[in-house]
Motif scaffolding. Sequence first.
Motif, PDB file in Angstrom:
ATOM      1  N   HIS A  96     -11.808 -38.598 -43.762  1.00  0.00           N
ATOM      2  CA  HIS A  96     -10.594 -39.062 -43.116  1.00  0.00           C
ATOM      3  C   HIS A  96      -9.673 -39.233 -44.165  1.00  0.00           C
ATOM      4  CE1 HIS A  96      -7.447 -40.811 -40.613  1.00  0.00           C
ATOM      5  NE2 HIS A  96      -7.479 -41.777 -41.203  1.00  0.00           N
ATOM      6  N   TYR A  97     -10.105 -39.886 -45.209  1.00  0.00           N
ATOM      7  CA  TYR A  97      -9.425 -40.513 -46.487  1.00  0.00           C
ATOM      8  C   TYR A  97      -8.820 -39.182 -47.344  1.00  0.00           C
ATOM      9  CZ  TYR A  97      -8.149 -41.868 -51.256  1.00  0.00           C
ATOM     10  OH  TYR A  97      -7.633 -42.033 -52.286  1.00  0.00           O
ATOM     11  N   LEU A  98      -9.872 -38.224 -47.418  1.00  0.00           N
ATOM     12  CA  LEU A  98      -9.333 -36.889 -47.961  1.00  0.00           C
ATOM     13  C   LEU A  98      -8.312 -36.239 -47.265  1.00  0.00           C
ATOM     14  CD1 LEU A  98     -12.860 -35.503 -49.267  1.00  0.00           C
ATOM     15  CD2 LEU A  98     -10.980 -36.523 -50.796  1.00  0.00           C
ATOM     16  N   ALA A  99      -8.622 -36.164 -45.755  1.00  0.00           N
ATOM     17  CA  ALA A  99      -7.696 -35.360 -44.933  1.00  0.00           C
ATOM     18  C   ALA A  99      -6.332 -36.034 -44.765  1.00  0.00           C
ATOM     19  CB  ALA A  99      -8.206 -35.300 -43.717  1.00  0.00           C
ATOM     20  N   THR A 100      -6.184 -37.317 -45.010  1.00  0.00           N
ATOM     21  CA  THR A 100      -4.822 -37.974 -45.160  1.00  0.00           C
ATOM     22  C   THR A 100      -4.070 -38.142 -46.436  1.00  0.00           C
ATOM     23  OG1 THR A 100      -6.016 -39.960 -44.987  1.00  0.00           O
ATOM     24  CG2 THR A 100      -5.371 -39.376 -42.878  1.00  0.00           C
ATOM     25  N   GLN A 101      -5.005 -38.451 -47.334  1.00  0.00           N
ATOM     26  CA  GLN A 101      -4.303 -38.893 -48.915  1.00  0.00           C
ATOM     27  C   GLN A 101      -4.512 -37.539 -50.006  1.00  0.00           C
ATOM     28  OE1 GLN A 101      -2.899 -41.651 -49.425  1.00  0.00           O
ATOM     29  NE2 GLN A 101      -3.463 -42.016 -47.315  1.00  0.00           N
ATOM     30  N   HIS A 102      -5.410 -36.608 -49.641  1.00  0.00           N
ATOM     31  CA  HIS A 102      -5.664 -35.718 -50.722  1.00  0.00           C
ATOM     32  C   HIS A 102      -5.808 -34.104 -49.957  1.00  0.00           C
ATOM     33  CE1 HIS A 102      -5.714 -38.428 -53.772  1.00  0.00           C
ATOM     34  NE2 HIS A 102      -6.721 -39.309 -53.131  1.00  0.00           N
ATOM     35  N   LYS A 103      -4.715 -33.774 -49.170  1.00  0.00           N
ATOM     36  CA  LYS A 103      -5.033 -32.501 -48.424  1.00  0.00           C
ATOM     37  C   LYS A 103      -5.378 -31.235 -49.300  1.00  0.00           C
ATOM     38  CE  LYS A 103      -2.039 -34.021 -44.693  1.00  0.00           C
ATOM     39  NZ  LYS A 103      -1.209 -33.980 -43.795  1.00  0.00           N
ATOM     40  N   LEU A 104      -4.617 -31.364 -50.505  1.00  0.00           N
ATOM     41  CA  LEU A 104      -5.010 -30.124 -51.477  1.00  0.00           C
ATOM     42  C   LEU A 104      -6.448 -29.972 -51.948  1.00  0.00           C
ATOM     43  CD1 LEU A 104      -3.842 -27.811 -53.043  1.00  0.00           C
ATOM     44  CD2 LEU A 104      -3.310 -29.556 -54.763  1.00  0.00           C
ATOM     45  N   LEU A 105      -7.120 -31.125 -52.273  1.00  0.00           N
ATOM     46  CA  LEU A 105      -8.224 -31.412 -52.503  1.00  0.00           C
ATOM     47  C   LEU A 105      -9.050 -31.033 -51.472  1.00  0.00           C
ATOM     48  CD1 LEU A 105     -10.198 -32.318 -54.938  1.00  0.00           C
ATOM     49  CD2 LEU A 105     -10.201 -34.733 -53.950  1.00  0.00           C
ATOM     50  N   LEU A 106      -8.771 -31.295 -50.434  1.00  0.00           N
ATOM     51  CA  LEU A 106      -9.904 -30.950 -48.996  1.00  0.00           C
ATOM     52  C   LEU A 106      -9.716 -29.641 -48.877  1.00  0.00           C
ATOM     53  CD1 LEU A 106     -11.488 -32.316 -47.049  1.00  0.00           C
ATOM     54  CD2 LEU A 106      -9.422 -32.364 -45.540  1.00  0.00           C
ATOM     55  N   ALA A 107      -8.519 -28.675 -48.998  1.00  0.00           N
ATOM     56  CA  ALA A 107      -8.524 -27.448 -49.038  1.00  0.00           C
ATOM     57  C   ALA A 107      -9.289 -26.563 -50.160  1.00  0.00           C
ATOM     58  CB  ALA A 107      -7.133 -27.208 -48.960  1.00  0.00           C
TER      59      ALA A 107
ATOM     60  N   ILE B 153     -12.289 -27.603 -51.492  1.00  0.00           N
ATOM     61  CA  ILE B 153     -13.459 -27.694 -51.336  1.00  0.00           C
ATOM     62  C   ILE B 153     -14.330 -26.442 -50.947  1.00  0.00           C
ATOM     63  CG2 ILE B 153     -15.645 -28.988 -49.954  1.00  0.00           C
ATOM     64  CD1 ILE B 153     -13.948 -31.536 -50.139  1.00  0.00           C
ATOM     65  N   PRO B 154     -13.694 -25.652 -49.642  1.00  0.00           N
ATOM     66  CA  PRO B 154     -14.359 -24.436 -49.403  1.00  0.00           C
ATOM     67  C   PRO B 154     -14.340 -23.453 -50.338  1.00  0.00           C
ATOM     68  CG  PRO B 154     -12.869 -25.208 -47.393  1.00  0.00           C
ATOM     69  CD  PRO B 154     -12.713 -26.082 -48.700  1.00  0.00           C
ATOM     70  N   LEU B 155     -13.204 -23.479 -51.228  1.00  0.00           N
ATOM     71  CA  LEU B 155     -13.225 -22.375 -52.299  1.00  0.00           C
ATOM     72  C   LEU B 155     -14.094 -22.645 -53.399  1.00  0.00           C
ATOM     73  CD1 LEU B 155     -11.575 -20.194 -53.738  1.00  0.00           C
ATOM     74  CD2 LEU B 155      -9.841 -21.996 -54.589  1.00  0.00           C
ATOM     75  N   LEU B 156     -14.286 -24.024 -53.765  1.00  0.00           N
ATOM     76  CA  LEU B 156     -15.386 -24.356 -54.712  1.00  0.00           C
ATOM     77  C   LEU B 156     -16.834 -23.999 -54.322  1.00  0.00           C
ATOM     78  CD1 LEU B 156     -13.892 -27.828 -56.053  1.00  0.00           C
ATOM     79  CD2 LEU B 156     -13.801 -25.740 -56.947  1.00  0.00           C
ATOM     80  N   VAL B 157     -17.153 -24.184 -52.981  1.00  0.00           N
ATOM     81  CA  VAL B 157     -18.143 -23.763 -52.522  1.00  0.00           C
ATOM     82  C   VAL B 157     -18.631 -22.555 -52.469  1.00  0.00           C
ATOM     83  CG1 VAL B 157     -19.643 -23.765 -50.146  1.00  0.00           C
ATOM     84  CG2 VAL B 157     -18.698 -25.834 -50.660  1.00  0.00           C
ATOM     85  N   LEU B 158     -17.568 -21.567 -52.215  1.00  0.00           N
ATOM     86  CA  LEU B 158     -17.646 -20.011 -52.242  1.00  0.00           C
ATOM     87  C   LEU B 158     -17.864 -19.606 -53.819  1.00  0.00           C
ATOM     88  CD1 LEU B 158     -15.118 -19.055 -49.885  1.00  0.00           C
ATOM     89  CD2 LEU B 158     -17.276 -19.201 -49.501  1.00  0.00           C
TER      90      LEU B 158
END
Length: 189
Positions: free
Chosen positions: A49-60, A62-67
């Motif tokens: 929730h914190y990432l989704a509200t405060q750091h949307k770019l960082l949350l976006a 994460i999938p790229l880093l995993v790939l």
Amino acid sequence: MHTSTTARRGNDSKKESKSLHKSGRFNFGNARFLLKKGLRAAHIKSTYHYLATQHKLLLALIPLLVLVAGIVVHELIHGLTWALFARNGRRSIKYGVLWKYVTPYCHCNEPLEVRHYVLGALMPAVILGILPSIAGIITGNFYVLVTGIFFVMAAAGDFMIIYLLRGEKRSNRVLDHPNEAGCYIYRQG
């Protein structure tokens, strides 16, 4: 007199909790585990929730880093598997990037038996693709399923090489092409 009453209440509650535990009606160990598990789940939810509200770019990202990490691990799995069958082990394995195609690669410098080469070509698809896909289906985790499907698709080049080798004898040897997607086949006489 007040202190003796408090002490008596404390002793009574200890006796009660011990009798509940011995009777099997309540297991304190399970309660602690469930409480910890619930706290971990709550912590993960609050972090998300914190990432989704405060750091949307960082949350976006994460999938790229995993790939990207998965693509690197894909090549490492090729190398580790082939190293098991190469005479010189890990010294026969070379990693790099084909910058023309922005593609990482793993190359084995010595010929391997067809079955060993095919096994090394299949392992990333199995470990990063098929097993996570099955786990995603069983657990109902959509993200694990999609990640597994992505890595099965990422192994398309490996499947192409395996398809090309389908008619080769097991005794034949396969040598990776040093700078292209493909291989040389050494046929036994």
